[in-house]
Enzyme design. Structure first.
Site, PDB file in Angstrom:
ATOM      1  CE1 TYR A 122      37.198  43.122  43.766  1.00 42.11           C
ATOM      2  CE2 TYR A 122      38.410  45.105  43.153  1.00 42.11           C
ATOM      3  CZ  TYR A 122      37.275  44.316  43.072  1.00 42.11           C
ATOM      4  OH  TYR A 122      36.203  44.719  42.301  1.00 42.11           O
ATOM      5  N   GLY A 165      36.706  49.188  37.049  1.00 44.76           N
ATOM      6  CA  GLY A 165      38.113  48.964  36.772  1.00 44.76           C
ATOM      7  C   GLY A 165      38.937  50.219  36.638  1.00 44.76           C
ATOM      8  CB  CYS A 190      51.529  26.215  59.543  1.00 37.10           C
ATOM      9  SG  CYS A 190      51.453  26.606  61.294  1.00 37.10           S
TER      10      CYS A 190
END
EC number: 4.1.1.17
Length: 707
Positions: free
Chosen positions: A663, A458, A634
Site C-alpha cells: 500500500y 490483513g 509544492c
C-alpha cells in the site's frame, strides 16, 4: 572486498524475531585439504505422527541427498501422501461442463482426527534458507511427489516447475543473488573458524547476528554507491555520443534520485512460511496491496491465486497469464461497478463476494454464471485498518441475503470475512470462523451447499518487535488451525485467504535523499516544552526543516490511507551501524566481550555475524534536533515528519525506510511530476537446495571456493 563474492543468502540471512535458533554453519575447509567441518543447528523438535504411507516415504528418504535428508531430520518432517482430488461442484451456467474445479487445485481439508490439532505441525524453522529449501523439496521428485502434510502443494505446477518458474522471473528482472560480503562479517567468521576449529564449544553472541535493519543498511550503502557509478558511466556515454554528433539520451536516473531495493527472496520466504504454518489454506494474493508485475509473477510461480477488486486487476492477472484458469481469481470487492461485473463475466471469472441483496440482483442480471461468497461482518475493533463499517453483512441479515440469492437464482457457494489489517486480537479470528460455520448451516436450509471458506487477509508481514504487544503471523496461525480443523475438517470445504501485506510489506526498502534544508526559530513556548522533555539538544533553539525527494503524494501515501507509521533511519549517522573497516582490525577487536555465551555443539552461521568493532564505534551520534521533513511537492501538506526529535542532517544525506512494500507504490501518483522510478532487485535467499558453500582461508579472509 569486492573479490570476495559470497552468495547473498549465505551472508545476510537475518535472525527473525520468531525464529531464535541459529542457522547451520557453512562448511569450512583449509586450503591445505583438511577435512570439512559440518555443523547442524540444535533446537527442540516437535514429533509428528507416523506417515500414512511409510514404505513409500521410506524409499523416498533413502534416495534423498544428504543435505535434504538433514533438513527433514532437523525439523522432524515426515513424508506423507496428500489428498489431491479437487472438489467438484455443479455449474449452473448453460453451455459449460457439468462439473468444474474450485479455484484451481485449492487444497481441501481432508478427513482427519482433530484430537490434537497441532500434531501435524513441524518444529519452527530457524533459518530463512531452510524454509525455502523445504518448500521446494516438498512434492519434488526427490521425495516421489510426497508432501510434508496431508494437504497438496499450492497451484498446478510441480515442485520442479515452481523452482524453474521463480528462477525465470529472477532472470527476467535481473535479480541480484550475489553481493560482496561485509569485511566485518568475513573477519568475524575467520576469527571464530581459526580459534575454534577443533572445538565443539564456541562463544556465540546473539546480538551480533545481522538483523534485518543491518541487512538493509548494508545494501543501501552498496546501491547508493552504485547510483553514483551508474550516473558517471551514463555521463561518459553521453559525452561520447555528443562527440559523434548524435543527441545524447537522457539518463535513466540521477544519482540522488529516490529508489527502492526490492527483495523478491523475501516474497518466496513468506510463501514458504505460509505453507509451513497454514498448509490447509491456499493464499490468494491481494493485488491491490502491490501490483508490481515481478511480485505477481513470483507469487504465481509459487502457486498463489489472486484477489482482484476491479476489472483492471482481473485484466492484469489474466493478461500476464498468471493463473491456470479464471477460477484462480476471486473477485473480492463486495460492491462492484456494473461494467466490472460485465467484464468479469466475459473473462470467465466465477467467484465473487457479496454482502447485500442489491448485489445479488446485479449479479443475476450481469454475471449469471457467478458463484456468490457471502461476506459477513466481524469484530475488527482492534484492527489498525477496519473494514466492517463499509463491508460485511451482519449475521442477522444473512437470511435475507440467502433469500435474495434464491429469489434471483444466484448460487451461493461459500462465506468470507476479514477481521481487518493489523488486528492483534486473536480471538477475532476464532469468532469469525465460528460465525462463518453458522452461515454454512443456514445456507443448507435455503438449498445451498457452501464449499468455500475465505478467511480474509490483513496478516502481519513484518517482524514483531519484542515488547510491542503486536501479534505475529505464527501466533495467529496457531490460533486458527484448531478451529479450522474442528469446524471445517470434513474434507468438503476449500479454504482460501486474501493476504497482501503479509507477502510484500517487508520486501521493499525505500531510499530517499535530502536535497534542501532550513532552520526556523522556535517560539518560547516550544523551547520550554522541548527543554522540559530533555529529548533534543537545545543549544540551538531552532526547528530544522528538511526536504526529501519522496513524500505523501508518492510512497508515503500509506500514512493517510493505510494508517502506517514508517520508520525513518538515517544512513551513516555516526553510530557505526554503517561502518566498514579492514578485516584484520575487525578480527583483532572481535575478542572476548561481555554478553558472549558458550554453546555446546553447533555454531551459528559465521557470515551472519557483525564484528564487535561494528558495534563499538566511538563516534557520537549526531545531535537530535526538533525536525520536520517535507516531501518534494509544492503542497505544504506534503509532510512525513512534523516537529519530532531526529538526528541533524545535511545536504545529500540518505534516509532508509524499511517495510515499504504494501500500500505504498500501489497508490502513488505523479503529482508535480515527481515519482520514484528506480528499482533494484535482490534476493536474500537462494533457490537451489544444496549443501552450504565451502570457504577457504587466504590470509586474514575467507574465500568461497565452492557452491
Amino acid at each position: 572486498m569486492g573479490d570476495h563474492d559470497v552468495a547473498l543468502c549465505h551472508v545476510s540471512r537475518y535472525n527473525h524475531a520468531n525464529y531464535w535458533a541459529f542457522v547451520p554453519l557453512p562448511t569450512v575447509s583449509d586450503d591445505t585439504g583438511c577435512d570439512s567441518l559440518h555443523h547442524d543447528s540444535a533446537s527442540e523438535r516437535i514429533r509428528m505422527a507416523p506417515p500414512a504411507s511409510a514404505s513409500k516415504a521410506g524409499a523416498a528418504e533413502e534416495r534423498l541427498h544428504p543435505y535434504e535428508r538433514r533438513l527433514l531430520d532437523q525439523y522432524q518432517i515426515h513424508l506423507q501422501p496428500a489428498n489431491r482430488n479437487p472438489l467438484s461442484r455443479a455449474d449452473s451456467a448453460a453451455g459449460r461442463e457439468e462439473t468444474a474445479q474450485t479455484p484451481a487445485q485449492v487444497q481441501m481439508v481432508p478427513v482427519v482426527a482433530v484430537a490434537d490439532s497441532t500434531s501435524d505441525q513441524h518444529a519452527s524453522v530457524a533459518s530463512s534458507q531452510d524454509l525455502v529449501d523445504l518448500f521446494f523439496l516438498e512434492g519434488s521428485q526427490a521425495v516421489d511427489g510426497l508432501c510434508f502434510s496431508p494437504y497438496p502443494i499450492y497451484g498446478w505446477r510441480t515442485a520442479e516447475e515452481r523452482r524453474a518458474a521463480v528462477c525465470e522471473v529472477f532472470k527476467t528482472y535481473n535479480v541480484v543473488t550475489r553481493l560482496p560480503a561485509s569485511p566485518a562479517a568475513l573477519a568475524a567468521a575467520q576469527r571464530r573458524y581459526s580459534r575454534h576449529r577443533h572445538s565443539a564449544i564456541a562463544p556465540i553472541n546473539k546480538s551480533a547476528i545481522e538483523t534485518r535493519e543491518q541487512y538493509w543498511r548494508r545494501l543501501s550503502n552498496l546501491y547508493t554507491q552504485k547510483g553514483v557509478k551508474d550516473a558517471a558511466s551514463a555521463a561518459d556515454a553521453a559525452a561520447t555520443t555528443a562527440t559523434n554528433g548524435a543527441v545524447p539520451a537522457a539518463p535513466a536516473y540521477e544519482p540522488e534520485d529516490p529508489f527502492y531495493i526490492i527483495d523478491l527472496g523475501r516474497v518466496v520466504e513468506q510463501m514458504a512460511r505460509w505453507r509451513h504454518e497454514l498448509p490447509m489454506v491456499r493464499p490468494y494474493f491481494a493485488v491491490k496491496s502491490n501490483p508490481q508485475p515481478a511480485v505477481l509473477e513470483v507469487l504465481s510461480a509459487l502457486g498463489a491465486g489472486f484477489d482482484c477488486a476491479s476489472k483492471e486487476e482481473i485484466h492484469m492477472v489474466l493478461g500476464r497469464q498468471l493463473v491456470a484458469s479464471p477460477d484462480d481469481i476471486i473477485f473480492a470487492n463486495p460492491c462492484k461497478q456494473l461494467g466490472d461485473l460485465r467484464e468479469a463475466q466475459a473473462c470467465g471469472v466465477t467467484y465473487v463476494t457479496v454482502d447485500n441483496p442489491l448485489e445479488m440482483e446485479k449479479i443475476s442480471r450481469l454475471m449469471p454464471s457467478a458463484h456468490a461468497i457471502i461476506r459477513i461482518k466481524t469484530n475488527d475493533s482492534k484492527a489498525q485498518c477496519s473494514f466492517s463499517t463499509k463491508f460485511g453483512a451482519p449475521l442477522e441479515d444473512v437470511e435475507g441475503l440467502l433469500e435474495a440469492a434464491r429469489q434471483f437464482n444466484v448460487t451461493v457457494c461459500g462465506v468470507s470475512f476479514h477481521v481487518g489489517s493489523g488486528n492483534d486480537d486473536q480471538s477475532a479470528y476464532v469468532s469469525a470462523v465460528r460465525d462463518a460455520y453458522q452461515v454454512f448451516q443456514q445456507a443448507v436450509q435455503y438449498g445451498f451447499k457452501c464449499t468455500i471458506l475465505d478467511i480474509g487477509g490483513g496478516f502481519p508481514g513484518t517482524e514483531v518487535v519484542e515488547g510491542s504487544g503486536n501479534t505475529s503471523f505464527e501466533a495467529i496461525a496457531r490460533t486458527i488451525r484448531p478451529v479450522l480443523a474442528e469446524l471445517f475438517g470434513g474434507g468438503d470445504v476449500t479454504i482460501i485467504s486474501e493476504p497482501g501485506r503479509y507477502f510484500t510489506a517487508a520486501s521493499h526498502a525505500l531510499l530517499m535523499n535530502v536535497f534542501a534544508s532550513r532552520t526556523l526559530r522556535l517560539s518560547d513556548v516550544e523551547v520550554s516544552r522541548q527543554a522540559f522533555q530533555s529529548v533534543v539538544s537545545m543549544d540551538e533553539p531552532e526547528e530544522y526543516q528538511y526536504y526529501v525527494n519522496d513524500g505523501l503524494y508518492h510512497s508515503f501515501n500509506c500514512i493517510l490511507f493505510d494508517h502506517a507509521h514508517p520508520t525513518l533511519l538515517l544512513l551513516n549517522d555516526g553510530d557505526g551501524a554503517d561502518g566498514v573497516e579492514s578485516g584484520t582490525e575487525a578480527a583483532a577487536v572481535c575478542s572476548e566481550e561481555e554478553g558472549e555465551t558458550s554453546l555446546s555443539g553447533p555454531l551459528a552461521n559465521d557470515p551472519l555475524f557483525m564484528s564487535a568493532w561494528d558495534r563499538r564505534r566511538s563516534f557520537a551520534r549526531r545531535p537530535l534536533r526538533i525536525t520536520t521533513i517535507f516531501g518534494p511537492t509544492c503542497d505544504s501538506m506534503d509532510c512525513i515528519l512534523k516537529k519530532q526529535p531526529f538526528p541533524e542532517m545535511k545536504l545529500g544525506d540518505w534516509l532508509l525506510v524499511p517495510d515499504m512494500g504494501s500500500y505504498t507504490t500501489a497508490a502513488a501518483g505523479f503529482f508535480n511530476g515527481f515519482a520514484t522510478r528506480r528499482l533494484e532487485w535482490v534476493s536474500s535467499v537462494d533457490l537451489c537446495a544444496r549443501p552450504r558453500p565451502v570457504y577457504t582461508r587466504e590470509g586474514n579472509t575467507l574465500r568461497c571456493v565452492s557452491e
